[in-house]
Design a protein around this motif. Structure first.
Motif, PDB file in Angstrom:
ATOM      1  N   HIS A  28     -15.185  -7.087  -5.031  1.00  0.00           N
ATOM      2  CA  HIS A  28     -14.539  -8.373  -4.732  1.00  0.00           C
ATOM      3  C   HIS A  28     -14.380  -8.687  -3.250  1.00  0.00           C
ATOM      4  O   HIS A  28     -13.708  -9.642  -2.893  1.00  0.00           O
ATOM      5  CB  HIS A  28     -13.192  -8.434  -5.466  1.00  0.00           C
ATOM      6  CG  HIS A  28     -13.371  -8.219  -6.942  1.00  0.00           C
ATOM      7  ND1 HIS A  28     -14.029  -9.114  -7.733  1.00  0.00           N
ATOM      8  CD2 HIS A  28     -13.056  -7.153  -7.737  1.00  0.00           C
ATOM      9  CE1 HIS A  28     -14.097  -8.635  -8.977  1.00  0.00           C
ATOM     10  NE2 HIS A  28     -13.507  -7.445  -9.004  1.00  0.00           N
ATOM     11  N   ARG A  50      -5.012  -8.785  -1.275  1.00  0.00           N
ATOM     12  CA  ARG A  50      -5.458  -8.820  -2.665  1.00  0.00           C
ATOM     13  C   ARG A  50      -4.973  -7.624  -3.469  1.00  0.00           C
ATOM     14  O   ARG A  50      -5.793  -6.857  -4.019  1.00  0.00           O
ATOM     15  CB  ARG A  50      -7.002  -8.864  -2.701  1.00  0.00           C
ATOM     16  CG  ARG A  50      -7.634 -10.125  -2.100  1.00  0.00           C
ATOM     17  CD  ARG A  50      -7.363 -11.385  -2.917  1.00  0.00           C
ATOM     18  NE  ARG A  50      -7.758 -11.257  -4.308  1.00  0.00           N
ATOM     19  CZ  ARG A  50      -8.988 -11.538  -4.770  1.00  0.00           C
ATOM     20  NH1 ARG A  50      -9.926 -11.954  -3.952  1.00  0.00           N
ATOM     21  NH2 ARG A  50      -9.258 -11.414  -6.050  1.00  0.00           N
ATOM     22  N   SER A  72      -1.410 -14.627   7.060  1.00  0.00           N
ATOM     23  CA  SER A  72      -1.728 -14.253   5.690  1.00  0.00           C
ATOM     24  C   SER A  72      -0.589 -13.435   5.094  1.00  0.00           C
ATOM     25  O   SER A  72       0.070 -12.656   5.768  1.00  0.00           O
ATOM     26  CB  SER A  72      -3.065 -13.500   5.595  1.00  0.00           C
ATOM     27  OG  SER A  72      -2.943 -12.190   6.067  1.00  0.00           O
ATOM     28  N   TYR A  94      -3.519  -2.570   4.710  1.00  0.00           N
ATOM     29  CA  TYR A  94      -2.997  -3.920   4.529  1.00  0.00           C
ATOM     30  C   TYR A  94      -3.974  -4.688   3.655  1.00  0.00           C
ATOM     31  O   TYR A  94      -5.173  -4.703   3.915  1.00  0.00           O
ATOM     32  CB  TYR A  94      -2.838  -4.618   5.878  1.00  0.00           C
ATOM     33  CG  TYR A  94      -2.497  -6.087   5.728  1.00  0.00           C
ATOM     34  CD1 TYR A  94      -1.262  -6.474   5.223  1.00  0.00           C
ATOM     35  CD2 TYR A  94      -3.425  -7.081   6.053  1.00  0.00           C
ATOM     36  CE1 TYR A  94      -0.950  -7.814   5.047  1.00  0.00           C
ATOM     37  CE2 TYR A  94      -3.110  -8.425   5.886  1.00  0.00           C
ATOM     38  CZ  TYR A  94      -1.884  -8.786   5.378  1.00  0.00           C
ATOM     39  OH  TYR A  94      -1.571 -10.104   5.197  1.00  0.00           O
ATOM     40  N   THR A  95      -3.470  -5.321   2.615  1.00  0.00           N
ATOM     41  CA  THR A  95      -4.350  -6.125   1.761  1.00  0.00           C
ATOM     42  C   THR A  95      -3.690  -7.432   1.354  1.00  0.00           C
ATOM     43  O   THR A  95      -2.476  -7.504   1.163  1.00  0.00           O
ATOM     44  CB  THR A  95      -4.776  -5.356   0.490  1.00  0.00           C
ATOM     45  OG1 THR A  95      -5.613  -6.214  -0.284  1.00  0.00           O
ATOM     46  CG2 THR A  95      -3.583  -4.941  -0.371  1.00  0.00           C
ATOM     47  N   TYR A 137      -5.606  -4.820  13.684  1.00  0.00           N
ATOM     48  CA  TYR A 137      -5.204  -5.783  12.651  1.00  0.00           C
ATOM     49  C   TYR A 137      -4.607  -5.005  11.489  1.00  0.00           C
ATOM     50  O   TYR A 137      -5.131  -3.947  11.112  1.00  0.00           O
ATOM     51  CB  TYR A 137      -6.393  -6.613  12.178  1.00  0.00           C
ATOM     52  CG  TYR A 137      -5.965  -7.762  11.276  1.00  0.00           C
ATOM     53  CD1 TYR A 137      -5.118  -8.753  11.755  1.00  0.00           C
ATOM     54  CD2 TYR A 137      -6.383  -7.829   9.953  1.00  0.00           C
ATOM     55  CE1 TYR A 137      -4.687  -9.786  10.939  1.00  0.00           C
ATOM     56  CE2 TYR A 137      -5.965  -8.874   9.119  1.00  0.00           C
ATOM     57  CZ  TYR A 137      -5.118  -9.847   9.623  1.00  0.00           C
ATOM     58  OH  TYR A 137      -4.690 -10.875   8.823  1.00  0.00           O
ATOM     59  N   PHE A 172     -16.577  -1.955  10.888  1.00  0.00           N
ATOM     60  CA  PHE A 172     -16.070  -3.326  10.792  1.00  0.00           C
ATOM     61  C   PHE A 172     -14.564  -3.378  10.555  1.00  0.00           C
ATOM     62  O   PHE A 172     -14.002  -4.465  10.380  1.00  0.00           O
ATOM     63  CB  PHE A 172     -16.822  -4.116   9.706  1.00  0.00           C
ATOM     64  CG  PHE A 172     -16.664  -3.562   8.322  1.00  0.00           C
ATOM     65  CD1 PHE A 172     -15.609  -3.976   7.518  1.00  0.00           C
ATOM     66  CD2 PHE A 172     -17.549  -2.608   7.827  1.00  0.00           C
ATOM     67  CE1 PHE A 172     -15.452  -3.457   6.238  1.00  0.00           C
ATOM     68  CE2 PHE A 172     -17.402  -2.090   6.550  1.00  0.00           C
ATOM     69  CZ  PHE A 172     -16.354  -2.505   5.753  1.00  0.00           C
ATOM     70  N   LEU A 177     -10.978  -3.217  12.027  1.00  0.00           N
ATOM     71  CA  LEU A 177     -10.362  -3.381  13.347  1.00  0.00           C
ATOM     72  C   LEU A 177      -9.100  -2.546  13.446  1.00  0.00           C
ATOM     73  O   LEU A 177      -8.276  -2.547  12.544  1.00  0.00           O
ATOM     74  CB  LEU A 177      -9.950  -4.850  13.538  1.00  0.00           C
ATOM     75  CG  LEU A 177     -11.057  -5.875  13.576  1.00  0.00           C
ATOM     76  CD1 LEU A 177     -10.468  -7.267  13.409  1.00  0.00           C
ATOM     77  CD2 LEU A 177     -11.813  -5.761  14.884  1.00  0.00           C
ATOM     78  N   GLY A 195      -5.077  -1.032  10.544  1.00  0.00           N
ATOM     79  CA  GLY A 195      -6.306  -0.379  10.991  1.00  0.00           C
ATOM     80  C   GLY A 195      -7.023   0.357   9.872  1.00  0.00           C
ATOM     81  O   GLY A 195      -7.912   1.174  10.128  1.00  0.00           O
TER      82      GLY A 195
END
Ligand code: ANZ
Ligand code: ZN
Length: 837
Positions: A359, A267, A240, A264-265, A348, A343, A345, A351
């Motif tokens: 959204h 979006r 991604s 991290y996004t 990833y 939820f 992680l 964190g």
């Protein structure tokens, strides 16, 4: 030759058709002539490496094996007939848990249990007549095999591609072992069915993530792979593109580590809709906040017991607790509360996430539960059918920005770029790529596996064993006390010398994930006795595998790991291609009552019963006839019986023919019309079968074609002597065409028609293009678009001539009578339409 059907269908007595004897004879011949030995010296472009996934030696072949190995065998046998130098090997994926379970249950050492099973299954395979080059057989539990795996692991370790790290693992409390995420199904162990727990253990990891990009992009060039499998691999790698955004942490010095929080996004367009931040329970910020907050510490502790794998994180109940700290929004300067959430992680991204409840569905559920604000910043595009109702769910589609100040009106791409730039300008954001793929944890707390060649020294730490001390042999004479690995208490195994300081040391007791052995076995088949090093130049000659056949259950992990290993081996100079498997055939399942056939189906699922009753060829033919390879199908014994009857009939037909007058030499000009038609049918069958075997990989159609050809031979009137040559040719073709599927009976028939060679190593006949040409064809005649007749015409007939012929047909005449033909449309080879009025 006989002309009446009743005659040819007469049942030969049982001793005239004895599959057992026919099979034994053919197998003896193949063995005596070493028919399936692959040559390591042949011309490169003639090689064909045909591989079916090697089995776990569970004790018995089941129908799934029979299907897989027959398919591979058919592919390989056809390639051999067309002149390829075929390598079709077989071996055993011999390490694994069932051997340990059997040992625990019945008190048999896993090695012995495994060897006994191998012996039995090898015999079953041989009885099915698979054209394996048995000289290359090995089992992955052979020290001569796993030694090279240990050697290779140490190479990787020295290259920095292996590391040891404590990490959360899925712990199966019943099997007492670590499970990979995909071994966790609905939160339970895939074998034990026990609810899985989370635990922390030191593990060895292979850096597969270093190869993530190549593993992804190389899929685009794998033309011989099913699209569905490539897409599963892509999703698993999960690339991604997003950005890392740095939020300030309020009341902390901006230049300290605690002063910022990275998220991290994917979006960034929703940045103005972030209403809180969430960090993983293991995140340093959560840990720091918990030091002064016992309630938070207790909450974090309770998250450790989350019995879930990553895939389930989307569906588990969202739980969280505020840390009492605030983040500072990089664009608005607004303070947003930082929460700990179960939820998120730790391994990833960073964190931590910016939560946009309007959204993102997880954030929405969390916000509803803990009464956090929900601010809409994206609306559906005017021309889209999407609707947004934040009372019911988050709006997760892309759209147009609102409530976002100067960014209002931008679409996803526009906003992604504009917001990324704004953040970059103030040093608060940079574009990154993330992969869902994690490094491969290869440690298993099990006995029956390849020992990890590492040594624990009090002074030097954890270090690799010396190459000269390999293999680190797994002791095979062991007794189990409970389910714990006997290695952990076996002094003979444990005691060793530190390769660095020479002092006393202890061996690592973890063994490798068995996916390690199956990741490079294909290459070892090419040089099964290579001793220095793990592969020699024969591996370069034979790999990549030209056709790989196996079960769809291996679509993701096994194939991904094998692709990874191939690249690792390439980078070590051991192979010289980029990918291990050129063509891939993923089989559908053999079902019974709508579910995968298993031991529970008793006798029905045991191929041996059927082989004993009907013969191997009947089982093979029924299996190939049942469905195209990639489709699942319901198994029925009736199919085997039907094919057994057919093989017997075909044998009788050949026998009867050879008992008659010798056939004259073939002279196409002398054939009757029916004789020509038979000849055309035979060449057409040959032509199509070649395409089915070599390109379409569909064998049910081949079986039908041989059935039809046999019927056509039977229906040929026997009064024209020269036609006997066409029958001889048709029978010969039927035998060759069927031979990859039913190799024993066809070898017998081959000898009956006077051939002395081994059919399997002879050659596929050439199609005579002249035989395919039709003397006449049938044209459908329409009048005003309605079918009114059929006429026999020359293939190259023109519209006028066809019209003249059509008007000679009484029925057509009836509909044209008294009218004028205004237009004539000829579709060559198909139809003629007369437009009248
Ligand atoms: C804000 C946001 C808004 C997000 C929105 C999504 C939708 P993929 O595509 O799988 O890479 N995320 C980031 N790190 C995470 C972690 N450690 N644990 C759990 N979730 C994490 O997913 C990226 C998205 O997953 C990120 O984009 C982040 O949520 C979340 F309308 O950020 B998003
Ligand atoms: Zn030492």
């Amino acid at each position: 030759m006989a002309t009446n059907t009743a005659d040819t269908q007469a049942d030969p007595s049982a001793d005239e058709f004895d599959p057992r004897q026919i099979e034994a004879a053919a197998q003896a011949r193949w063995a005596a002539e070493d028919s399936f030995a692959a040559s390591d010296n042949a011309a490169e472009d003639d090689k064909f490496f045909c591989l079916s996934m090697f089995p776990y030696p569970s004790g018995q072949l089941h129908m799934g094996h029979v299907r897989c190995y027959t398919l591979g065998d058919v592919i390989g046998r056809y390639q051999r007939l067309i002149g390829k130098n075929v390598l079709q090997p077989m071996g055993w994926d011999a390490f694994g848990l069932p051997a340990e379970n059997a040992a625990i249950k019945h008190n048999i050492p896993p090695a012995q249990w495994t060897r006994d099973n191998i012996a039995h299954m090898r015999e079953q395979m041989q009885s099915l007549g698979f054209a394996f080059d048995w000289s290359r057989e090995f089992a992955t539990c052979d020290p001569e095999y796993y030694r090279w795996e240990q050697w290779f692991f140490i190479r990787l370790y020295k290259k920095g591609l292996v590391y040891r790290k404590s990490s959360m693992v899925n712990w199966d409390p019943v099997d007492q072992t670590v499970l990979a995420n995909e071994q966790v199904v609905d939160g339970k162990g895939w074998r034990s069915g026990a609810p899985v727990e989370r635990r922390e253990l030191p593990q060895y990891f292979l850096k597969i993530t270093d190869y993530a990009e190549e593993l992804l992009t190389a899929l685009d060039e794998l033309d011989g792979w099913p699209e569905s499998v490539k897409s599963m691999q892509r999703n698993w790698i999960g690339r991604s593109r997003g950005i890392e955004i740095v939020f300030g942490v309020a009341d902390e010095p901006a230049d300290s580590a605690a002063g910022s929080l990275s998220v991290y996004t994917t979006r960034p367009d929703t940045l103005l809709g972030a209403t809180y931040l969430a960090v993983a329970p293991e995140h340093p910020l959560a840990q720091a906040a918990a030091q002064a907050d016992p309630e938070l510490a207790a909450f974090i502790d309770s998250c450790r017991n989350v019995k879930a794998a990553e895939a389930e994180l989307a569906t588990i109940e969202k739980r969280g607790m505020a840390t009492g700290r605030d983040a500072v929004h990089p664009l608005t300067g607004e303070r947003l509360p930082i929460w700990v959430a179960n939820f998120v992680l730790m391994d990833y991204g960073s964190g931590a996430v910016m939560s946009v409840p309007a959204h993102d569905q997880r954030d929405w559920e969390f916000a509803r539960k803990y009464d956090l604000p929900i601010v809409q910043v994206i609306e559906p595009l005017p021309d889209s059918e999407a609707t947004c109702n934040l009372e019911q769910a988050a709006y997760t589609d892309h759209g147009r920005l609102i409530n976002s100040g100067s960014y209002d009106g931008l679409d996803f791409e526009g906003a992604f770029d504009a917001i990324s730039e704004a953040l970059a300008a103030q040093g608060a954001g940079k574009e990154t790529v993330n992969y869902r793929l994690r490094d491969w944890g290869v440690s298993r707390q099990r006995y029956w596996g390849c020992p990890i060649p590492m040594v624990h020294c009090d002074d030097c730490g954890v270090v690799p064993e010396l190459e000269s001390n390999l293999p680190v042999v797994l002791p095979t004479e062991v007794t189990f006390e409970g389910v714990r690995s006997p290695l952990t208490t076996d002094e003979r195994f444990l005691a060793c010398t530190c390769p660095i300081c020479g002092g006393p040391a202890r061996r690592e007791t973890d063994t490798f994930d068995t996916f390690m052995e199956s990741s490079w076995y294909y290459a070892r088949f090419a040089s099964p006795d290579s001793n220095q090093p793990m592969l020699d130049d024969r591996a370069k000659f034979w790999t990549p595998v030209d056709h790989y056949v196996g079960g769809i259950e291996h679509a993701i992990l096994h194939l991904l790991y094998a692709r990874f290993f191939h690249k690792l081996m390439r980078d070590e100079g051991l192979v010289d291609s980029d990918e291990p498997f050129r063509q891939l055939l993923m089989l559908g399942m053999v079902l019974k009552n709508g579910r995968k056939m298993s031991k529970k189906d008793g006798d029905a699922a045991n191929p041996q019963t059927l082989i004993d009753r009907y013969g191997a060829d009947a089982v093979r033919t029924a299996m190939m006839f049942a469905a195209p390879p990639d489709q699942s199908f319901e198994w029925s014994e009736a199919g085997v019986e039907g094919q057994a009857r057919f093989l017997k009939r075909l044998t009788a037909q050949v026998r009867e023919f050879v008992a008659g007058k010798p056939a004259p030499a073939l002279d196409p000009a002398q054939l009757s019309k029916a004789g020509k038609a038979l000849r055309r049918k035979a060449h057409e069958a040959l032509d199509r079968a070649g395409d089915d075997y070599g390109r379409r990989i569909q064998f049910n159609t081949v079986v039908s074609r041989v059935h039809e050809l046999s019927n056509a031979i039977r229906e040929l009137p026997g009064d024209h002597a020269p036609d006997r040559a066409a029958v001889a040719e048709a029978l010969r073709f039927a035998v060759v065409i069927l031979s990859p599927i039913a190799p024993h009976v066809t070898q017998h028939l081959w000898e009956l028609i006077g051939e002395s060679s081994v059919l399997a190593t002879s050659s596929w006949p050439a199609v005579d293009p002249d035989a395919l040409v039709l003397d006449t064809i049938e044209l459908v005649v329409q009048v005003n678009g309605k079918v009114r007749g059929r006429i026999e015409v020359e293939p190259a007939i023109d519209a006028d001539a066809a019209q003249a012929l059509a008007l000679g047909d009484a029925n057509v005449q009836r509909f044209v009578e008294g009218k004028t033909v205004r237009k004539t449309i000829l579709v060559p080879g198909k139809l003629l339409n007369l437009v009248v009025g």
